[in-house]
Design a protein around this motif. Structure first.
Motif, PDB file in Angstrom:
ATOM      1  N   ILE A 193       2.269 -10.681 -19.567  1.00  0.00           N
ATOM      2  CA  ILE A 193       2.593 -11.293 -20.859  1.00  0.00           C
ATOM      3  C   ILE A 193       2.395 -10.348 -22.047  1.00  0.00           C
ATOM      4  CG2 ILE A 193       2.281 -13.642 -20.025  1.00  0.00           C
ATOM      5  CD1 ILE A 193      -0.426 -13.730 -21.363  1.00  0.00           C
ATOM      6  N   GLY A 194       2.023  -9.095 -21.757  1.00  0.00           N
ATOM      7  CA  GLY A 194       1.958  -8.086 -22.810  1.00  0.00           C
ATOM      8  C   GLY A 194       0.898  -8.339 -23.859  1.00  0.00           C
ATOM      9  N   VAL A 195      -0.317  -8.645 -23.403  1.00  0.00           N
ATOM     10  CA  VAL A 195      -1.434  -8.899 -24.319  1.00  0.00           C
ATOM     11  C   VAL A 195      -2.577  -7.950 -23.991  1.00  0.00           C
ATOM     12  CG1 VAL A 195      -0.835 -11.334 -24.694  1.00  0.00           C
ATOM     13  CG2 VAL A 195      -2.392 -10.726 -22.819  1.00  0.00           C
ATOM     14  N   THR A 196      -3.624  -7.992 -24.788  1.00  0.00           N
ATOM     15  CA  THR A 196      -4.798  -7.168 -24.519  1.00  0.00           C
ATOM     16  C   THR A 196      -5.573  -7.730 -23.328  1.00  0.00           C
ATOM     17  OG1 THR A 196      -6.294  -8.448 -25.913  1.00  0.00           O
ATOM     18  CG2 THR A 196      -5.047  -6.661 -26.998  1.00  0.00           C
ATOM     19  N   THR A 197      -6.432  -6.899 -22.775  1.00  0.00           N
ATOM     20  CA  THR A 197      -7.275  -7.336 -21.662  1.00  0.00           C
ATOM     21  C   THR A 197      -8.135  -8.522 -22.085  1.00  0.00           C
ATOM     22  OG1 THR A 197      -7.282  -5.127 -20.717  1.00  0.00           O
ATOM     23  CG2 THR A 197      -9.083  -6.582 -20.051  1.00  0.00           C
ATOM     24  N   ASN A 198      -8.696  -8.466 -23.302  1.00  0.00           N
ATOM     25  CA  ASN A 198      -9.543  -9.574 -23.767  1.00  0.00           C
ATOM     26  C   ASN A 198      -8.761 -10.872 -23.875  1.00  0.00           C
ATOM     27  OD1 ASN A 198     -11.818  -8.009 -23.885  1.00  0.00           O
ATOM     28  ND2 ASN A 198     -11.726  -7.683 -26.096  1.00  0.00           N
ATOM     29  N   THR A 199      -7.526 -10.803 -24.364  1.00  0.00           N
ATOM     30  CA  THR A 199      -6.701 -12.002 -24.485  1.00  0.00           C
ATOM     31  C   THR A 199      -6.380 -12.558 -23.104  1.00  0.00           C
ATOM     32  OG1 THR A 199      -5.775 -11.297 -26.590  1.00  0.00           O
ATOM     33  CG2 THR A 199      -4.496 -12.904 -25.340  1.00  0.00           C
ATOM     34  N   ALA A 200      -6.001 -11.681 -22.177  1.00  0.00           N
ATOM     35  CA  ALA A 200      -5.695 -12.124 -20.815  1.00  0.00           C
ATOM     36  C   ALA A 200      -6.920 -12.755 -20.161  1.00  0.00           C
ATOM     37  CB  ALA A 200      -5.189 -10.951 -19.978  1.00  0.00           C
ATOM     38  N   ALA A 201      -8.081 -12.129 -20.335  1.00  0.00           N
ATOM     39  CA  ALA A 201      -9.313 -12.669 -19.751  1.00  0.00           C
ATOM     40  C   ALA A 201      -9.642 -14.039 -20.347  1.00  0.00           C
ATOM     41  CB  ALA A 201     -10.473 -11.701 -19.972  1.00  0.00           C
ATOM     42  N   ALA A 202      -9.443 -14.180 -21.651  1.00  0.00           N
ATOM     43  CA  ALA A 202      -9.728 -15.463 -22.300  1.00  0.00           C
ATOM     44  C   ALA A 202      -8.781 -16.546 -21.799  1.00  0.00           C
ATOM     45  CB  ALA A 202      -9.625 -15.316 -23.816  1.00  0.00           C
ATOM     46  N   LEU A 203      -7.520 -16.224 -21.620  1.00  0.00           N
ATOM     47  CA  LEU A 203      -6.566 -17.204 -21.098  1.00  0.00           C
ATOM     48  C   LEU A 203      -6.943 -17.639 -19.687  1.00  0.00           C
ATOM     49  CD1 LEU A 203      -3.170 -15.720 -22.320  1.00  0.00           C
ATOM     50  CD2 LEU A 203      -4.157 -17.907 -23.012  1.00  0.00           C
ATOM     51  N   ILE A 204      -7.317 -16.674 -18.848  1.00  0.00           N
ATOM     52  CA  ILE A 204      -7.720 -17.002 -17.481  1.00  0.00           C
ATOM     53  C   ILE A 204      -8.982 -17.850 -17.488  1.00  0.00           C
ATOM     54  CG2 ILE A 204      -8.659 -15.989 -15.359  1.00  0.00           C
ATOM     55  CD1 ILE A 204      -6.450 -13.875 -15.574  1.00  0.00           C
ATOM     56  N   THR A 205      -9.931 -17.504 -18.346  1.00  0.00           N
ATOM     57  CA  THR A 205     -11.154 -18.307 -18.460  1.00  0.00           C
ATOM     58  C   THR A 205     -10.815 -19.737 -18.865  1.00  0.00           C
ATOM     59  OG1 THR A 205     -12.508 -16.383 -18.998  1.00  0.00           O
ATOM     60  CG2 THR A 205     -13.351 -18.530 -19.708  1.00  0.00           C
ATOM     61  N   ASP A 206      -9.926 -19.877 -19.838  1.00  0.00           N
ATOM     62  CA  ASP A 206      -9.537 -21.214 -20.292  1.00  0.00           C
ATOM     63  C   ASP A 206      -8.788 -21.993 -19.208  1.00  0.00           C
ATOM     64  OD1 ASP A 206     -10.711 -20.678 -22.719  1.00  0.00           O
ATOM     65  OD2 ASP A 206      -8.826 -20.355 -23.797  1.00  0.00           O
ATOM     66  N   LEU A 207      -7.879 -21.327 -18.495  1.00  0.00           N
ATOM     67  CA  LEU A 207      -7.150 -22.010 -17.420  1.00  0.00           C
ATOM     68  C   LEU A 207      -8.082 -22.392 -16.278  1.00  0.00           C
ATOM     69  CD1 LEU A 207      -3.810 -19.991 -17.390  1.00  0.00           C
ATOM     70  CD2 LEU A 207      -4.086 -22.415 -17.958  1.00  0.00           C
ATOM     71  N   THR A 208      -9.117 -21.588 -16.063  1.00  0.00           N
ATOM     72  CA  THR A 208     -10.118 -21.930 -15.048  1.00  0.00           C
ATOM     73  C   THR A 208     -10.920 -23.148 -15.504  1.00  0.00           C
ATOM     74  OG1 THR A 208     -10.220 -19.629 -14.333  1.00  0.00           O
ATOM     75  CG2 THR A 208     -12.074 -21.036 -13.714  1.00  0.00           C
TER      76      THR A 208
END
Length: 105
Positions: free
Chosen positions: A63-78
Motif C-alpha cells: 500500500i506504499g506506506v511507512t513501516t510504522n503506518t503498516a505496523a499500526a494498521l496490522i496492529t489495529d486489524l489484529t
C-alpha cells in the motif's frame, strides 16, 4: 455437467461466503478506523483477499506506506479480529486473515 456439479456448488457457496464476509467487514469493522486511515485499511484489505498471509513489510510495500503506518494498521486489524498473529515471535511475525482462510477448509 462438468465435474458432476458438486465442486461447482461448493465453489459457488465459498464465493457467497466470501462476499458476505467482505460486506460484514466493510459494514462493521472498517468504519471503526479513523477517517485518515480509511484509504490505507481498505487498500490493505483488498490485498488480503488475494494474499491472506501478511507481514509488516509486505503490507508496507502493497500500500506504499511507512513501516510504522503498516505496523499500526496490522496492529489495529489484529485488535479488530481480522488478522491473527500466527508465528508466536516478537520479530518477523506473520499475520493470517484467518476467517477468510477458514472458508476454504
Amino acid at each position: 455437467p462438468l465435474g458432476g456439479g458438486r465442486p461447482a456448488q461448493r465453489s459457488a457457496e465459498v464465493f457467497r461466503q466470501i462476499l458476505a464476509l467482505k460486506e460484514r467487514i466493510e459494514r462493521e469493522t472498517l468504519p471503526r478506523f479513523s477517517h485518515r486511515r480509511q484509504d490505507n485499511v481498505q487498500a490493505l484489505m483488498r490485498h488480503l483477499y488475494a494474499r491472506p498471509i501478511v507481514d509488516v513489510d509486505m503490507a508496507r510495500r502493497w500500500i506504499g506506506v511507512t513501516t510504522n503506518t503498516a505496523a499500526a494498521l496490522i496492529t489495529d486489524l489484529t485488535a479488530q479480529g481480522i488478522l491473527t498473529e500466527v508465528t508466536g515471535r516478537r520479530r518477523n511475525r506473520l499475520f493470517a486473515f484467518r476467517e477468510y482462510l477458514d472458508l476454504f477448509r
